[in-house]
Design a protein around this motif. Sequence first.
Motif, short mmCIF file in Angstrom:
data_model
loop_
_atom_site.label_atom_id
_atom_site.label_comp_id
_atom_site.label_asym_id
_atom_site.label_seq_id
_atom_site.Cartn_x
_atom_site.Cartn_y
_atom_site.Cartn_z
N ALA A 1 1.10 -0.82 -0.34
CA ALA A 1 -0.19 0.02 0.13
C ALA A 1 1.00 1.01 0.01
O ALA A 1 1.72 1.30 0.62
N ALA B 1 -6.58 0.17 5.52
CA ALA B 1 -6.37 -0.83 4.45
C ALA B 1 -4.08 -0.94 3.83
O ALA B 1 -3.74 -1.61 3.16
N TYR C 1 -4.49 -4.94 2.94
CA TYR C 1 -5.83 -4.60 1.69
C TYR C 1 -6.33 -5.81 0.93
O TYR C 1 -6.95 -5.79 -0.04
N MET D 1 -9.72 -4.85 -0.35
CA MET D 1 -10.08 -3.88 -1.29
C MET D 1 -10.97 -4.81 -2.29
O MET D 1 -10.12 -6.36 -2.69
#
Length: 126
Positions: free
Chosen positions: A47, A106, A110, A113
């Motif tokens: 990320a 996140a 993540y 997602m």
Amino acid sequence: QVQLVESGGGSVEAGGSLRLSCTGDIIAYSNYCTGWFRQVSGKEREAVAMISYVGNTAYADSVKGRFTISRDNVKYTLYLQMNSLEPEDTGTYYCAAGRYRFCSDAVRDYVDMEYWGKGTLVTVSS
């Protein structure tokens, strides 16, 4: 069908800047967090930055103070302004959207997602 389309990647020398954009209807949804991720071949995706519908942001430690994420909900567009680029920033950058209670979560994980773009390549030379 949800689509996210990134643009703005390219090649730049260390110290330079690039601005990435990502368009998609999902960006205008108030219950979705959106963010940028990057991946170098052979390494795990990581990320970079996240932003909530109302503009709360979170960043990976490696980009704090250099990158800025923003979101235009009317234009369905997500941005990543990247300044003071370093060779270590080289990679394919993906935008993504997902539902989190706190968008900053996140940055650490993540897995939730839901939607991803196909990516745009950023190359930073020394």
